[in-house]
Design a protein around this motif. Sequence first.
Motif: not given
Length: 282
Positions: A166-182
């Motif tokens: 799964e690919m998503t956009n990065m946050t404004m802080q150049d981080m990735c927002a995820v909803k689970d472990q992995g």
Amino acid sequence: MDNSTLQSLDDIFLEYAENSLPNRPQTGVLYKASLPSNFTGVNVSIIRLRRGSFWRRGGNFSGFYMPPRIFSLPIFTRLDMVFSNLGNLSSDYYNVPNHTLVAPIVGFNVYGSRNSTGKFSNLTTPMTKVNLTLFGSPILVQFPNFSPIQNQKAKCVVFYLNGTIEMTNMTMQDMCAVKDQGHFSIVVPYTPRVPRGPKGKKERGQLWKWWVFGFAIGVSGLLLFGFIIFTIVRVFRRRKVEKMEREAERNEGLQATNVGQSRMPFATVVRTQPTIENDYYP
């Protein structure tokens, strides 16, 4: 790489991480695991948490910002959280079709602790991996040694154990927002490189020929333009001189005659007649 190999990799990291814990590990302290030489460049660490405290406060561990209100099931009094960073071995285990990894593969897995007072007594008992449910903000993942890339659309990528990506956009802080472990990383669209073999040399040779041809055309055009400007200026000056000559001819007091190819003024010769001053003759 297939899912069974990736699952085995997580199991290996879990084993080395658990064996790196002291006899009485402190809750909330991050311990670095000792890995064999074939994992040079890979970092694995483990932290033991109280489930209730983790639910109320969340935490910031090894580049993972975990908000409060993360529910874990099945219920264990203490949780063992294992973090991994594959470093320069990331592309050996994970890849995204038509994309390039621009950050290392990082990840975390949460297990129910076998022994809440120290090292687990029965190593043959398999660890239980717990499921996480977020009731608040998502987990933020910060990648070490990563800076935003200009003119390229970087994407967060999540690798699931079932093989899906799964690919998503990065946050404004150049981080990735995820909803689970992995396991997670950052990718950009793949850009093919210019070949360096004979074909590449041929293409560079053709490019050089076109550059020389274009340069020659440019120089020729510049010279032609200069010649046209010079001719126009010369014609303009000639017409201006001719106009001045015509004006001079209309206004001249002297007569003019042609001498060779030039027109020159001349005056009519008038001989002064002698005059007798008086009438006396000797």
